[in-house]
Design a protein around this motif. Structure first.
Motif, PDB file in Angstrom:
ATOM      1  N   ALA A  44       0.822  -1.215   0.000  1.00  0.00           N
ATOM      2  CA  ALA A  44       0.000   0.000   0.000  1.00  0.00           C
ATOM      3  C   ALA A  44       0.854   1.262   0.000  1.00  0.00           C
ATOM      4  CB  ALA A  44      -0.941  -0.006   1.197  1.00  0.00           C
ATOM      5  N   GLU A  45       1.996   1.217   0.679  1.00  0.00           N
ATOM      6  CA  GLU A  45       2.856   2.409   0.741  1.00  0.00           C
ATOM      7  C   GLU A  45       3.404   2.764  -0.628  1.00  0.00           C
ATOM      8  OE1 GLU A  45       5.860   1.871   3.731  1.00  0.00           O
ATOM      9  OE2 GLU A  45       4.624   2.877   5.228  1.00  0.00           O
ATOM     10  N   VAL A  46       3.901   1.757  -1.354  1.00  0.00           N
ATOM     11  CA  VAL A  46       4.412   2.015  -2.702  1.00  0.00           C
ATOM     12  C   VAL A  46       3.287   2.536  -3.592  1.00  0.00           C
ATOM     13  CG1 VAL A  46       5.384   0.985  -4.788  1.00  0.00           C
ATOM     14  CG2 VAL A  46       6.270   0.318  -2.550  1.00  0.00           C
ATOM     15  N   LEU A  47       2.135   1.902  -3.513  1.00  0.00           N
ATOM     16  CA  LEU A  47       1.005   2.291  -4.365  1.00  0.00           C
ATOM     17  C   LEU A  47       0.541   3.710  -4.071  1.00  0.00           C
ATOM     18  CD1 LEU A  47      -1.084  -1.000  -4.289  1.00  0.00           C
ATOM     19  CD2 LEU A  47       0.552  -0.253  -6.018  1.00  0.00           C
ATOM     20  N   GLU A  48       0.521   4.068  -2.796  1.00  0.00           N
ATOM     21  CA  GLU A  48       0.116   5.423  -2.421  1.00  0.00           C
ATOM     22  C   GLU A  48       1.003   6.464  -3.100  1.00  0.00           C
ATOM     23  OE1 GLU A  48       0.419   8.342   1.503  1.00  0.00           O
ATOM     24  OE2 GLU A  48       0.487   6.158   1.772  1.00  0.00           O
ATOM     25  N   TYR A  49       2.332   6.291  -2.955  1.00  0.00           N
ATOM     26  CA  TYR A  49       3.263   7.247  -3.542  1.00  0.00           C
ATOM     27  C   TYR A  49       3.253   7.177  -5.069  1.00  0.00           C
ATOM     28  CZ  TYR A  49       5.185   8.324   1.058  1.00  0.00           C
ATOM     29  OH  TYR A  49       5.338   8.749   2.357  1.00  0.00           O
ATOM     30  N   ALA A  97      -4.460  -1.384  -8.553  1.00  0.00           N
ATOM     31  CA  ALA A  97      -4.009  -0.984  -7.211  1.00  0.00           C
ATOM     32  C   ALA A  97      -5.193  -0.660  -6.317  1.00  0.00           C
ATOM     33  CB  ALA A  97      -3.081   0.228  -7.317  1.00  0.00           C
ATOM     34  N   MET A  98      -6.188   0.039  -6.864  1.00  0.00           N
ATOM     35  CA  MET A  98      -7.366   0.401  -6.085  1.00  0.00           C
ATOM     36  C   MET A  98      -8.194  -0.827  -5.729  1.00  0.00           C
ATOM     37  SD  MET A  98      -8.466   3.931  -8.073  1.00  0.00           S
ATOM     38  CE  MET A  98      -9.876   4.290  -6.986  1.00  0.00           C
ATOM     39  N   ARG A  99      -8.338  -1.748  -6.659  1.00  0.00           N
ATOM     40  CA  ARG A  99      -9.108  -2.967  -6.402  1.00  0.00           C
ATOM     41  C   ARG A  99      -8.474  -3.804  -5.296  1.00  0.00           C
ATOM     42  NH1 ARG A  99     -10.044  -4.850 -12.678  1.00  0.00           N
ATOM     43  NH2 ARG A  99     -11.944  -3.661 -13.097  1.00  0.00           N
ATOM     44  N   ALA A 100      -7.151  -3.833  -5.291  1.00  0.00           N
ATOM     45  CA  ALA A 100      -6.432  -4.676  -4.335  1.00  0.00           C
ATOM     46  C   ALA A 100      -6.315  -4.047  -2.952  1.00  0.00           C
ATOM     47  CB  ALA A 100      -5.037  -4.988  -4.873  1.00  0.00           C
ATOM     48  N   ASN A 101      -6.655  -2.758  -2.846  1.00  0.00           N
ATOM     49  CA  ASN A 101      -6.470  -2.055  -1.574  1.00  0.00           C
ATOM     50  C   ASN A 101      -7.662  -1.146  -1.269  1.00  0.00           C
ATOM     51  OD1 ASN A 101      -3.329  -2.503  -0.813  1.00  0.00           O
ATOM     52  ND2 ASN A 101      -3.549  -2.309  -3.031  1.00  0.00           N
ATOM     53  N   VAL A 102      -8.857  -1.691  -1.379  1.00  0.00           N
ATOM     54  CA  VAL A 102     -10.076  -0.894  -1.189  1.00  0.00           C
ATOM     55  C   VAL A 102     -10.115  -0.249   0.189  1.00  0.00           C
ATOM     56  CG1 VAL A 102     -12.587  -0.958  -1.109  1.00  0.00           C
ATOM     57  CG2 VAL A 102     -11.369  -2.278  -2.837  1.00  0.00           C
ATOM     58  N   GLY A 103      -9.592  -0.929   1.188  1.00  0.00           N
ATOM     59  CA  GLY A 103      -9.657  -0.402   2.541  1.00  0.00           C
ATOM     60  C   GLY A 103      -8.612   0.634   2.882  1.00  0.00           C
ATOM     61  N   CYS A 104      -7.662   0.851   2.010  1.00  0.00           N
ATOM     62  CA  CYS A 104      -6.602   1.826   2.274  1.00  0.00           C
ATOM     63  C   CYS A 104      -6.996   3.193   1.718  1.00  0.00           C
ATOM     64  CB  CYS A 104      -5.282   1.367   1.657  1.00  0.00           C
ATOM     65  SG  CYS A 104      -3.923   2.541   1.903  1.00  0.00           S
ATOM     66  N   ALA A 105      -7.309   4.132   2.586  1.00  0.00           N
ATOM     67  CA  ALA A 105      -7.778   5.450   2.152  1.00  0.00           C
ATOM     68  C   ALA A 105      -6.746   6.184   1.313  1.00  0.00           C
ATOM     69  CB  ALA A 105      -8.153   6.292   3.373  1.00  0.00           C
ATOM     70  N   ALA A 106      -5.469   6.056   1.655  1.00  0.00           N
ATOM     71  CA  ALA A 106      -4.427   6.784   0.919  1.00  0.00           C
ATOM     72  C   ALA A 106      -4.339   6.315  -0.526  1.00  0.00           C
ATOM     73  CB  ALA A 106      -3.079   6.617   1.617  1.00  0.00           C
ATOM     74  N   VAL A 107      -4.402   5.002  -0.738  1.00  0.00           N
ATOM     75  CA  VAL A 107      -4.355   4.469  -2.101  1.00  0.00           C
ATOM     76  C   VAL A 107      -5.584   4.907  -2.878  1.00  0.00           C
ATOM     77  CG1 VAL A 107      -4.398   2.374  -3.511  1.00  0.00           C
ATOM     78  CG2 VAL A 107      -2.908   2.493  -1.503  1.00  0.00           C
ATOM     79  N   GLN A 108      -6.749   4.851  -2.245  1.00  0.00           N
ATOM     80  CA  GLN A 108      -7.984   5.249  -2.912  1.00  0.00           C
ATOM     81  C   GLN A 108      -7.986   6.747  -3.236  1.00  0.00           C
ATOM     82  OE1 GLN A 108     -10.101   2.809  -3.925  1.00  0.00           O
ATOM     83  NE2 GLN A 108      -8.545   1.479  -3.007  1.00  0.00           N
ATOM     84  N   ASP A 109      -7.508   7.538  -2.306  1.00  0.00           N
ATOM     85  CA  ASP A 109      -7.421   8.990  -2.493  1.00  0.00           C
ATOM     86  C   ASP A 109      -6.582   9.318  -3.721  1.00  0.00           C
ATOM     87  OD1 ASP A 109      -6.885  11.709  -2.381  1.00  0.00           O
ATOM     88  OD2 ASP A 109      -6.366  11.737  -0.263  1.00  0.00           O
ATOM     89  N   HIS A 110      -5.341   8.837  -3.727  1.00  0.00           N
ATOM     90  CA  HIS A 110      -4.429   9.178  -4.820  1.00  0.00           C
ATOM     91  C   HIS A 110      -4.785   8.435  -6.106  1.00  0.00           C
ATOM     92  CE1 HIS A 110      -2.166  11.592  -2.099  1.00  0.00           C
ATOM     93  NE2 HIS A 110      -1.866  10.575  -1.322  1.00  0.00           N
TER      94      HIS A 110
END
Length: 217
Positions: A53-58, A88-101
């Motif tokens: 999630a961290e890599v995906l967010e950035y 990335a969004m499909r795999a991390n629906v619960g991560c707000a940072a990934v969804q935001d960016h």
């Protein structure tokens, strides 16, 4: 060069994407970065590190900053950027940072007329709606999500997909928030999707207070 040489290293990709998102603040800078292969490097990071999630967010934020220029939007699509963000969004629906960016990146890419249908057919609509549903308390996700859907809805060919994804309900919920209700772009979006908000009896479903009157004024 470091990102290319260490594509499997999460720490390297995270730091590389973080550096790129900070550098790509001006359009002339982002064009230079794109010419040096920055977009391809960011997309590769997205594809390689779906579980981080961290890599995906950035990476999503970097891609957003790198796609202000029209020519860079084209490069991002050619590199598989839309599909990578959606995955990335499909795999991390619960991560707000990934969804935001992720929503922000799709909003930026879909500003280009030729990319609107590509975002829709790649699953971008469904990814954005899922993000809005999962993070109803995030103003940023609601904002970026609504504007991404607005961009895509400019094509008649996408309206059926918007309806099937339940975009109308998500947009209506987002517009009930005071900080979004007065946005003229969102008022236009409600107008475009009004037929999708019809109840089973043929009457209009309830819109957030003040929206219906403002859009009819």
């Amino acid at each position: 060069a470091a990102m290319r040489a260490h594509v499997a290293s999460s720490p390297v990709q995270k730091r590389g994407c973080a550096a790129l998102l900070n550098i790509a603040c001006a359009e002339d800078t982002e064009i230079q970065l794109a010419a040096a292969g920055a977009i391809e490097a960011v997309v590769a990071a997205l594809q390689m590190h779906v579980g981080s999630a961290e890599v995906l967010e950035y990476a999503c934020e970097a891609l957003s900053n790198l796609t202000s220029a029209e020519e860079n939007k084209i490069k991002a699509v050619a590199a598989g950027g839309i599909e990578a963000v959606v995955a990335a969004m499909r795999a991390n629906v619960g991560c707000a940072a990934v969804q935001d960016h992720g929503c922000c990146a799709l909003e930026a890419i879909s500003r280009s007329d030729e990319n609107k249908l590509k975002v829709a057919t790649a699953g971008g609509i469904e990814a954005v709606v899922a993000a809005m549903r999962a993070h109803v308390g995030s103003a940023a996700i609601q904002d970026y999500g609504c504007h991404a859907l607005l961009n895509v809805s400019a094509l008649d060919a996408t309206l059926a997909r918007l309806a099937a994804a339940g975009a109308a309900d998500s947009i209506t919920a987002a517009m009930s928030k005071a900080d979004l209700a007065a946005d003229p772009c969102l008022l236009q979006l409600v107008e475009k999707l009004r037929p999708m908000l019809m109840g089973p009896d043929g009457g209009a479903s309830a819109l957030p207070a003040g929206i219906a009157g403002a859009s009819e004024a």
